[in-house]
Design a protein around this motif. Structure first.
Motif, PDB file in Angstrom:
ATOM      1  N   LEU A   2       0.602  -0.866  -0.045  1.00  0.00           N
ATOM      2  CA  LEU A   2      -0.078  -0.125  -0.062  1.00  0.00           C
ATOM      3  C   LEU A   2       0.976   1.407  -0.239  1.00  0.00           C
ATOM      4  N   ASN A   3       0.889   2.121  -0.811  1.00  0.00           N
ATOM      5  CA  ASN A   3       0.915   3.841  -0.673  1.00  0.00           C
ATOM      6  C   ASN A   3       0.835   4.379   0.860  1.00  0.00           C
ATOM      7  N   ARG A   4       1.220   4.646   1.818  1.00  0.00           N
ATOM      8  CA  ARG A   4       0.671   5.401   2.661  1.00  0.00           C
ATOM      9  C   ARG A   4       1.175   6.892   2.381  1.00  0.00           C
ATOM     10  N   LEU A   8       0.960  15.279   9.171  1.00  0.00           N
ATOM     11  CA  LEU A   8       1.642  16.399  10.192  1.00  0.00           C
ATOM     12  C   LEU A   8       0.752  17.313  11.277  1.00  0.00           C
ATOM     13  N   PHE A   9       0.991  17.299  12.039  1.00  0.00           N
ATOM     14  CA  PHE A   9       0.341  18.254  12.575  1.00  0.00           C
ATOM     15  C   PHE A   9       0.938  19.431  13.239  1.00  0.00           C
ATOM     16  N   ASP A  10       0.688  20.684  13.041  1.00  0.00           N
ATOM     17  CA  ASP A  10       1.201  21.613  14.446  1.00  0.00           C
ATOM     18  C   ASP A  10       1.498  21.548  15.691  1.00  0.00           C
ATOM     19  N   ARG A  25       3.977  14.317  16.593  1.00  0.00           N
ATOM     20  CA  ARG A  25       3.450  14.823  15.437  1.00  0.00           C
ATOM     21  C   ARG A  25       3.229  14.717  14.154  1.00  0.00           C
ATOM     22  N   SER A  26       3.280  13.630  14.020  1.00  0.00           N
ATOM     23  CA  SER A  26       3.704  13.147  12.677  1.00  0.00           C
ATOM     24  C   SER A  26       3.318  11.387  12.821  1.00  0.00           C
ATOM     25  N   TYR A  27       2.153  11.382  12.014  1.00  0.00           N
ATOM     26  CA  TYR A  27       1.825   9.658  11.564  1.00  0.00           C
ATOM     27  C   TYR A  27       1.994   9.095   9.796  1.00  0.00           C
ATOM     28  N   THR A  28       1.916   7.826  10.239  1.00  0.00           N
ATOM     29  CA  THR A  28       2.038   7.711   8.692  1.00  0.00           C
ATOM     30  C   THR A  28      -0.023   6.783   8.658  1.00  0.00           C
ATOM     31  N   ILE A  29      -0.552   7.422   7.122  1.00  0.00           N
ATOM     32  CA  ILE A  29      -1.588   6.171   7.285  1.00  0.00           C
ATOM     33  C   ILE A  29      -1.719   5.558   6.071  1.00  0.00           C
ATOM     34  N   SER A  30      -2.832   4.685   6.425  1.00  0.00           N
ATOM     35  CA  SER A  30      -2.978   4.120   5.324  1.00  0.00           C
ATOM     36  C   SER A  30      -4.200   4.119   3.969  1.00  0.00           C
ATOM     37  N   PRO A  31      -3.898   4.174   3.137  1.00  0.00           N
ATOM     38  CA  PRO A  31      -5.333   4.699   2.494  1.00  0.00           C
ATOM     39  C   PRO A  31      -6.259   3.523   2.760  1.00  0.00           C
ATOM     40  N   ASN A  69       0.243   8.103  -0.921  1.00  0.00           N
ATOM     41  CA  ASN A  69       1.929   9.021  -1.349  1.00  0.00           C
ATOM     42  C   ASN A  69       1.150  10.825  -1.299  1.00  0.00           C
ATOM     43  N   GLU A  70       0.717  11.216   0.317  1.00  0.00           N
ATOM     44  CA  GLU A  70       0.204  12.597  -0.228  1.00  0.00           C
ATOM     45  C   GLU A  70       0.839  12.902   1.028  1.00  0.00           C
ATOM     46  N   ASN A  71       1.474  14.363   1.475  1.00  0.00           N
ATOM     47  CA  ASN A  71       2.444  14.351   2.826  1.00  0.00           C
ATOM     48  C   ASN A  71       0.792  15.110   3.343  1.00  0.00           C
ATOM     49  N   ILE A  72       0.518  15.710   4.041  1.00  0.00           N
ATOM     50  CA  ILE A  72      -0.965  15.855   4.611  1.00  0.00           C
ATOM     51  C   ILE A  72      -0.200  17.017   5.681  1.00  0.00           C
TER      52      ILE A  72
END
Length: 251
Positions: A2-4, A8-10, A25-31, A69-72
């Protein structure tokens, strides 16, 4: 494989994110078929605290579904928060600042009412009732209950951080950009939120205690519950307290 995506939160959101040594502050999520709003709230941050969401540097709304594959980047609301201006996340603004306060911030509600800020409060309000009032009357929710702010219908709100009621008041003033022009001390009933009306002293004499009769001449009355108000010794002490907080009130 899966592309994850990465969320990233303020730094401001550390208040809500997992506590302890694993706080991050940073989390990896699966689609998955979930909106970014649902993902943000599943990590502990209520949508009412979010000021903007960027996916690969493009602004998106709460309905955005990450595909991988998004940096959110999730940005906090930058004070002073103008609730009268439409934004991508909140396209339907409120007309003016007024509040509904839940049972967890009752002392804050009383201070707001003393300063003449339009505020609805009851220690009998349930969460759904607070949310419904917010929608029907365009009122900003003030609470110390993070769960309340995850209700979909609540749009404008503040999860109050401070513990001391006076500091809570300062927090609300700073966050929403309230100032001296918004303060009208002892202009509202602290029980009903109704605007007070002047009343002649001789019409309420039987209801006044001897010292009040002797030392005070100007009185107001609530047209709804008939409570009587006057600027007694509490006015001077509160004026000094508010001055220390940078909230001047007129004599």
């Amino acid at each position: 494989m899966l592309n994850r995506s990465i969320i990233l939160f303020d730094k401001a959101f550390l208040f809500f994110l997992a506590s302890g040594k694993h706080q991050k502050r940073s989390y990896t999520i699966s689609p998955r078929r979930a909106s970014i709003k649902d993902m943000i709230e599943s990590l502990g941050v209520p949508h009412t605290e979010v000021g903007a969401i960027l996916a690969n540097n493009q602004a998106v709304d709460f309905s955005f579904i990450p595909r991988g594959n998004e940096n959110i980047v999730v940005k906090a609301i930058a004070p002073p928060f103008d609730i009268t201006r439409p934004t991508l996340l909140r396209p339907h603004p409120f007309e003016r600042i007024k509040f509904v306060v839940d049972v967890n911030a009752g002392k804050l509600a009383r201070l707001l009412l003393l300063l003449g800020i339009d505020t609805l409060y009851s220690n009998r309000f349930e969460d759904k009732e607070v949310a419904d009032i917010s929608v029907l009357e365009q009122r900003i929710v003030l609470t110390r209950d993070t769960g309340l702010l995850k209700q979909k219908s609540v749009v404008f709100a503040r999860r109050v951080r401070e513990n001391d009621p006076c500091l809570q008041l300062k927090e609300v003033f700073d966050f929403f950009g309230l100032g001296m022009d918004d303060v009208h001390f002892l202009s509202r009933c602290t029980a009903c939120n109704c605007l007070l009306q002047p009343v002649e002293k001789n019409k309420i004499l039987p209801r006044l205690k001897p010292k009040t009769k002797r030392f005070y001449t100007a009185f107001s009355i609530c047209p709804d519950c008939s409570r009587i108000f006057w600027k007694g010794s509490h006015h001077r002490s509160m004026a000094l307290q508010m001055e220390d907080l940078g909230i001047p009130i007129c004599s």
